[in-house]
Scaffold this active site. Structure first.
Site, PDB file in Angstrom:
ATOM      1  N   LYS A  45       4.685   5.864 -11.118  1.00 53.19           N
ATOM      2  CA  LYS A  45       3.353   5.358 -11.464  1.00 53.19           C
ATOM      3  C   LYS A  45       2.539   6.456 -12.124  1.00 53.19           C
ATOM      4  CE  LYS A  45      -0.464   2.608  -9.721  1.00 53.19           C
ATOM      5  NZ  LYS A  45      -0.912   1.771  -8.592  1.00 53.19           N
ATOM      6  N   SER A  57      -7.731  -4.904  -8.423  1.00 51.88           N
ATOM      7  CA  SER A  57      -9.159  -5.209  -8.347  1.00 51.88           C
ATOM      8  C   SER A  57      -9.469  -6.652  -8.716  1.00 51.88           C
ATOM      9  CB  SER A  57      -9.932  -4.275  -9.277  1.00 51.88           C
ATOM     10  OG  SER A  57      -9.596  -2.943  -9.005  1.00 51.88           O
ATOM     11  N   CYS A  85      -2.226   9.487  -7.472  1.00 51.01           N
ATOM     12  CA  CYS A  85      -3.460   9.118  -6.798  1.00 51.01           C
ATOM     13  C   CYS A  85      -4.466  10.253  -6.881  1.00 51.01           C
ATOM     14  CB  CYS A  85      -3.196   8.787  -5.339  1.00 51.01           C
ATOM     15  SG  CYS A  85      -4.701   8.414  -4.457  1.00 51.01           S
ATOM     16  N   ASN A 100     -12.800   3.679  -5.719  1.00 48.35           N
ATOM     17  CA  ASN A 100     -12.237   3.753  -4.382  1.00 48.35           C
ATOM     18  C   ASN A 100     -11.727   5.131  -4.060  1.00 48.35           C
ATOM     19  OD1 ASN A 100      -9.181   3.926  -3.666  1.00 48.35           O
ATOM     20  ND2 ASN A 100      -9.223   2.756  -5.578  1.00 48.35           N
ATOM     21  N   GLY A 114      -4.164  -2.396 -14.505  1.00 48.09           N
ATOM     22  CA  GLY A 114      -5.480  -1.843 -14.818  1.00 48.09           C
ATOM     23  C   GLY A 114      -6.417  -2.876 -15.391  1.00 48.09           C
ATOM     24  N   ILE A 172      -1.446   1.776 -15.266  1.00 53.81           N
ATOM     25  CA  ILE A 172      -1.875   3.102 -14.869  1.00 53.81           C
ATOM     26  C   ILE A 172      -2.447   3.045 -13.454  1.00 53.81           C
ATOM     27  CG2 ILE A 172      -2.423   3.888 -17.197  1.00 53.81           C
ATOM     28  CD1 ILE A 172      -5.373   3.189 -16.671  1.00 53.81           C
ATOM     29  N   LYS A 174       0.868  -1.177   0.000  1.00 55.07           N
ATOM     30  CA  LYS A 174       0.000   0.000   0.000  1.00 55.07           C
ATOM     31  C   LYS A 174       0.910   1.235   0.000  1.00 55.07           C
ATOM     32  CE  LYS A 174      -3.678   2.496   0.965  1.00 55.07           C
ATOM     33  NZ  LYS A 174      -4.521   2.663  -0.203  1.00 55.07           N
TER      34      LYS A 174
HETATM   35  C1  LIG Z   1      -8.829  -0.238  -3.076  1.00 57.00           C
HETATM   36  C2  LIG Z   1      -7.717   0.305  -3.891  1.00 57.00           C
HETATM   37  C3  LIG Z   1      -6.694   1.007  -3.288  1.00 57.00           C
HETATM   38  C4  LIG Z   1      -5.641   1.509  -4.022  1.00 57.00           C
HETATM   39  N1  LIG Z   1      -4.632   2.165  -3.399  1.00 57.00           N
HETATM   40  C5  LIG Z   1      -3.545   2.548  -4.115  1.00 57.00           C
HETATM   41  C6  LIG Z   1      -2.420   3.115  -3.486  1.00 57.00           C
HETATM   42  O1  LIG Z   1      -2.351   3.253  -2.270  1.00 57.00           O
HETATM   43  N2  LIG Z   1      -1.358   3.501  -4.247  1.00 57.00           N
HETATM   44  C7  LIG Z   1      -1.356   3.342  -5.599  1.00 57.00           C
HETATM   45  O2  LIG Z   1      -0.366   3.676  -6.244  1.00 57.00           O
HETATM   46  N3  LIG Z   1      -2.411   2.791  -6.236  1.00 57.00           N
HETATM   47  C8  LIG Z   1      -3.501   2.399  -5.527  1.00 57.00           C
HETATM   48  N4  LIG Z   1      -4.572   1.825  -6.176  1.00 57.00           N
HETATM   49  C9  LIG Z   1      -4.523   1.687  -7.628  1.00 57.00           C
HETATM   50  C10 LIG Z   1      -4.055   0.294  -8.035  1.00 57.00           C
HETATM   51  O3  LIG Z   1      -2.733   0.059  -7.601  1.00 57.00           O
HETATM   52  C11 LIG Z   1      -4.106   0.147  -9.552  1.00 57.00           C
HETATM   53  O4  LIG Z   1      -3.242   1.081 -10.159  1.00 57.00           O
HETATM   54  C12 LIG Z   1      -5.498   0.376 -10.110  1.00 57.00           C
HETATM   55  O5  LIG Z   1      -6.480  -0.084  -9.215  1.00 57.00           O
HETATM   56  C13 LIG Z   1      -5.717  -0.325 -11.447  1.00 57.00           C
HETATM   57  O6  LIG Z   1      -5.481  -1.682 -11.365  1.00 57.00           O
HETATM   58  P1  LIG Z   1      -6.657  -2.775 -11.114  1.00 57.00           P
HETATM   59  O7  LIG Z   1      -7.731  -2.530 -12.113  1.00 57.00           O
HETATM   60  O8  LIG Z   1      -5.970  -4.094 -11.267  1.00 57.00           O
HETATM   61  O9  LIG Z   1      -7.128  -2.555  -9.719  1.00 57.00           O
HETATM   62  C14 LIG Z   1      -5.628   1.324  -5.427  1.00 57.00           C
HETATM   63  C15 LIG Z   1      -6.672   0.626  -6.046  1.00 57.00           C
HETATM   64  C16 LIG Z   1      -7.708   0.109  -5.306  1.00 57.00           C
HETATM   65  C17 LIG Z   1      -8.810  -0.625  -6.002  1.00 57.00           C
END
Ligand SMILES: Cc1cc2nc3c(=O)[nH]c(=O)nc-3n(C[C@H](O)[C@H](O)[C@H](O)COP(=O)(O)O)c2cc1C
Ligand SMILES: Cc1cc2nc3c(=O)[nH]c(=O)nc-3n(C[C@H](O)[C@H](O)[C@H](O)COP(=O)(O)OP(=O)(O)OC[C@H]3O[C@@H](n4cnc5c(N)ncnc54)[C@H](O)[C@@H]3O)c2cc1C
Ligand SMILES: Cc1cc2nc3c(=O)[nH]c(=O)nc-3n(C[C@H](O)[C@H](O)[C@H](O)COP(=O)(O)OP(=O)(O)OC[C@H]3O[C@@H](n4cnc5c(N)ncnc54)[C@H](O)[C@@H]3O)c2cc1C
Ligand SMILES: Cc1cc2nc3c(=O)[nH]c(=O)nc-3n(C[C@H](O)[C@H](O)[C@H](O)COP(=O)(O)O)c2cc1C
Ligand code: FES
Ligand code: FES
Lengths: 307, 257, 307, 257
Positions: A167, A269, A130, A70, A246, A193, A46
């Site tokens: 990122k 996700s 973020c 989120n 993503g 992304i 995280k």
């Molecule tokens: C619940 C949640 C919390 C996230 N927290 C962070 C974070 O703390 N730092 C970050 O760089 N990305 C964070 N993300 C983004 C994810 O790392 C990722 O870039 C984004 O969700 C797309 O990927 P996915 O579709 O596989 O979730 C978060 C995503 C989700 C769903």
């Protein structure tokens, strides 16, 4: 696990190209170890900052028909706590560990990186993008080339021997230009992304936005084509290795990312949709796909869709 | 997430209330929980305390800002519900249900189901005082029930944990279900182990997402998530947890010290 | 249809707040009449320019699990042909007709608007934000405040008595600022949003992007929260009436848009999911919802989620 | 959209070939079409010419850039397929199948299905020459078949339309299926109307999306989409079309003049 999936990323070999994305189950050594045991080549923590943060009130995570919203608000226990967890994980597992850092100011990014590097992570991932903390810190740094260049230089210097990945978000004037800016300023890799939007959902019963923060970043299936396009565009314009993130839930989607040029593929996700075993299953399906086509290394198909 | 109108409210005491909704999902098992959203306030996890004839019930004790707002809702208010989430109790013959404080709540729906299946079981419930034990009539009607209160206002005076050993021996019970404060659960597990009994316990951690992704509710040891592999843990699962009785993680994810 | 749904938009009353979005079934009078008969309050034509355009090779439209990708490339029969169709439709139906126009240059926008107004549409919708023609015309005008301001002034002048709506994209530095720019330069309404991205999908069999144009704009369910957030943000910062567009398939989603402040709600990809009867069904469900809550006009809930 | 390997190819003539794939969807009916994507080239609609024992077949005539590339594919090549799309023929007793040119293609799968159902039917097929009539053996084997060619190289010399009237009268047929050039279809509809017969016809327009949203294939009149409410139209539907025989819309959506 078959060694067909072994992937060289920044001079280290990972057992699988799959990575746990930042923000999902990345708070403690034990939960990250579970993900490594399920088959991830590496896990990303995280995102953490200098101080503990409570984040927004709940609901902070909201599934909808096509993905998740989120607005966790970068809740995290702070760098000191996370350094302990990373050290613990290092002792208990050989898998890769990527430390995701953020800061309120460019200088913060440097300080938290320096402290994080005490735990010798395999990578510092720099969360400049973020969308959830925009109102507090102003527009996300990730939209602005000057800020990103500055943070990249500061983090690179603070990280010493530890490689760094920036990122990126699609919400910038040109992601391909942003990639070049990172490369020129010392980034070793790029992650693309972060979440998209933010978006919103309203409950028609009470006629109010549902997320306590009102808006939240969109992730999951919905954003897969947006992430793939970003990866493809970055790979066509930069020689840095990419961690693609993503909407990935299947081996086919992981392959699309690799064909677009990604080196590692990260999954956040997807855990909501297929649980932690998603890593096991995608590894199996990737292996079966490679065997059926007599492909001995993902290297041979990497970037195939770039022409 | 969707909001649903409150169809009824029942006062157990000034601080404890049950809130009723039409049953929003077909399959809801004892031990599972819903994330309850108070628009404009917050969203928190609550066990299902009953599902009966198309109506579902949660039971809340006012202990802080959120629960105080929740016990103040009125009939017709729209409340958000996501769930049911988590694991549930499985059904066993000759069980003892051990509940402490608000841990009594999930056991109420469990007791109804056990009775519906025609199982024999007994009940042991404890709290600070009589007012903190809801559903006294239901429990007493459905199975032999022992009450224990710290102030002696109902049943025996003392702690439930003092009576477990005796209960097991007396009634030849062979399984334990328990929910309540962690100190009590630790004692329940010790007693069960000593007596060589299998058990299922339900315990709480700070939760956010309820769907296994935020990592907030992970416990040390095997790294299981209490919203997904819990809140009800089998003996095997419970034995993988290494953080019994130590301070929990708060909203930042950091342990309180 | 019950008159509960009657909606006042730019001094005209429409039978329903639902509108057919531009680019879907908007080529001929007969197909637009079908959509009006199904219950749309108004239809928007496919965007047209001065000359006929073939658009990109196929595939131009690609469904994925969470939405559609399209890179139709603004194929259209040209303004002269479309003026005939609009005139024909005017004779055959009382429903609203919005003419969507685009141009290669700001001046083109003016010329095509002038010609389109010969057919006296109820609105000129100005497509400054199509991502599919970026490579030909340079970056989409919609990202740039100066271009949008300029086009708005030119189209406003060319449109005479016909009101104009500028169609916005989320891919600009600030959509709320863009909305103000449009308002200040004479826009009568705003349409939000156009497709998102663009995105990409790769076929792992042949290892190539599937769309002939490689990338295409994302529409449908995936983008609903992004569109809703954009509408909510615009409505909080502008007094212009909004045509909300993006991912709407149900009455609940239409209501969310209205609670975010939209006056009209338009539907494109929804036709892929629920066919042309989507207009009939949403009208019915909206009416039932209003009746159950004793709401006599959508006016009373418009913007309810803005606080 | 997914790509699938070509598992076989059959040459009917230098210009007409059948391409085989494993059956990619369980339910595919005669008259439906697939959008066929040649990576790097284009994507165009093609009728299904057969589904048999888990194998499906399309049959293509090289008439322009895309179809020339398509007849050049080889076994093992990956081809994209989306579908099946559109309406299909429904089954009727005592039908006459009237096919002209590449309109013969969808009738082949229809003939197989009618025969499988044990229906009586007859066939009337026309083209410029013998080489342009694929599946001659299948048709002749499955039902009484009359061939008509412009150059007399197979069956009667002339146009199919000259034989429809006679066929109907001779064999007491009560339904007509037809696919082929528009001029032929117009004659078929006239004959059917005169004879008071019901019919289903399949006809073509320029298509892009295949899924009813781009508007490219809409015909004037009721505004139906040939990819969705077509390509097979019942008599009632066909009578709502007002653009018979006039120039079609091209890729811009404009009518050719
Ligand atoms: C619940 C949640 C919390 C996230 N927290 C962070 C974070 O703390 N730092 C970050 O760089 N990305 C964070 N993300 C983004 C994810 O790392 C990722 O870039 C984004 O969700 C797309 O990927 P996915 O579709 O596989 O979730 C978060 C995503 C989700 C769903
Ligand atoms: C699976 C589960 C089932 C529960 N079932 C019930 C029930 O049936 N009835 C009932 O009254 N209570 C139940 N709780 C506890 C309930 O969620 C908390 O009492 C409530 O969240 C307190 O919020 P507050 O703002 O009123 O109090 P606060 O002052 O914020 O906190 C009071 C106590 O509740 C805990 N708590 C606060 N927020 C959370 C959270 N998000 N998740 C978990 N614990 C939290 C705190 O750690 C503290 O111990 C359950 C908790 C869990 C995890
Ligand atoms: C529902 C349907 C089923 C069809 N089934 C078959 C079949 O089974 N076998 C077969 O050989 N052909 C079939 N066709 C026709 C086939 O799609 C065209 O022959 C092909 O698209 C021509 O492309 P080209 O580039 O080779 O020729 P071009 O030179 O581009 O065109 C030749 C002819 O095909 C038409 N055409 C071109 N593109 C399209 C398009 N996208 N959609 C429709 N028509 C087009 C043109 O209008 C012209 O009449 C079918 C068409 C439709 C609409
Ligand atoms: C196939 C297709 C074609 C489109 N063509 C146009 C167009 O010509 N002009 C335009 O302004 N928007 C066009 N759009 C965008 C839609 O009008 C709409 O803004 C977008 O699709 C989001 O709405 P939806 O999710 O309801 O489709 C097109 C969308 C699709 C799916
Ligand atoms: S509450 Fe989020 S993982 Fe359990
Ligand atoms: S081909 Fe697009 S609507 Fe028929």
């Amino acid at each position: 696990m078959s060694d067909l999936l072994e992937t060289l990323f920044l001079s280290k070999i990972y057992q699988s190209p799959l990575v746990l994305a930042s923000g999902v189950l990345g708070l403690t050594a034990d939960s990250m170890r579970r993900v490594l045991e399920a088959g991830a080549g590496a896990v990303t923590t995280k995102s953490f900052g200098l101080e503990p943060r409570k984040g927004h009130a709940c609901p902070v995570i909201l599934p909808y028909h096509s993905g998740l919203l989120n607005a966790v608000g970068l809740s995290n226990p702070g760098v000191d706590e996370m350094v302990k967890e990373i050290k613990k994980l290092h002792q208990e597992s050989k898998g890769g560990i990527f430390a995701s850092v953020f800061g309120k100011t460019p200088e913060d990014f440097g300080e938290v990186t320096k402290k994080a590097c005490e735990a010798t992570p395999d990578l510092i991932e720099v969360n400049v993008s973020c969308p959830n903390v925009a109102s507090e810190f102003g527009a996300p740094f990730g939209a602005d080339e000057f800020s990103v260049a500055n943070i990249t230089r500061i983090v690179k210097k603070a990280a010493g021997d530890v490689p760094i990945s920036i990122k990126l978000t699609i919400h910038c004037p040109s992601i391909e230009k942003m990639a070049r800016v990172c490369e020129e300023n010392g980034a070793d890799a790029l992650t693309a992304i972060n979440t998209v939007g933010p978006g919103m959902l309203i409950d028609t019963g009470v006629m109010k936005p549902i997320l306590a923060n009102k808006v939240g970043g969109v992730s999951g299936p919905a954003i897969f084509p947006l992430a793939l396009k970003a990866v493809w565009e970055i790979c066509a314009n930069s020689s840095l290795p990419i961690i693609a993130t993503g909407g990935v839930r299947t081996a086919d989607e992981a392959l699309q990312m690799i064909m677009a040029g990604a080196t590692m593929v990260s999954i956040g996700s997807g855990i909501y949709y297929k649980d932690i075993e998603i890593f096991t299953h995608i590894n199996q399906d990737l292996t079966a796909w490679m065997e059926a086509r007599h492909i001995h290394s993902l290297e041979t198909i990497r970037g195939a869709a770039l022409e | 997430m969707k909001t649903f109108p409150v169809i009824d409210i029942k006062h157990h005491s000034a601080e404890i209330k049950s809130i009723y909704f039409k049953q929003i999902e077909p399959d809801i098992y004892p031990g599972q929980f819903f994330n309850v959203w108070l628009p404009g306030v917050d969203e928190k996890p609550f066990s299902i305390s009953d599902v009966f004839q198309g109506i579902m019930e949660i039971t809340v004790k006012a202990v802080g800002p959120f629960t105080r707002a929740l016990v103040a809702v009125e009939r017709g208010d729209f409340i958000g519900l996501r769930g049911p989430f988590g694991t549930h109790f499985t059904f066993h013959h000759h069980a003892l249900l051990v509940g402490g404080g608000m841990g009594i709540v999930p056991l109420r729906y469990l007791a109804r189901m056990l009775r519906q299946q025609g199982f024999h079981f007994e009940i042991l419930l404890g709290a600070r005082c009589e007012k903190e034990i809801p559903f006294q009539n239901d429990f007493s009607e459905w199975a032999p029930t022992t009450f224990v209160t710290e102030d002696g206002s109902l049943g025996y005076q003392g702690q439930v944990t003092e009576y477990i050993h005796e209960k097991i021996r007396e009634s030849k019970l062979s399984f334990i279900y328990s929910a309540g404060p962690e100190a009590m659960l630790i004692r329940v597990m010790e007693e069960a182990k000593k007596a060589g009994l299998n058990y299922e316990i339900s315990f709480e951690r700070y939760m956010k997402c309820g769907i296994g992704i935020c990592g907030q509710c992970v416990v040390n040891g095997s790294g299981i998530r209490l919203c997904k592999e819990g809140p009800v843990l089998s003996r095997n699962m419970a034995e993988t947890v290494t953080e019994w009785g130590i301070p929990h993680r708060d909203a930042t994810g950091k342990r309180k010290v």
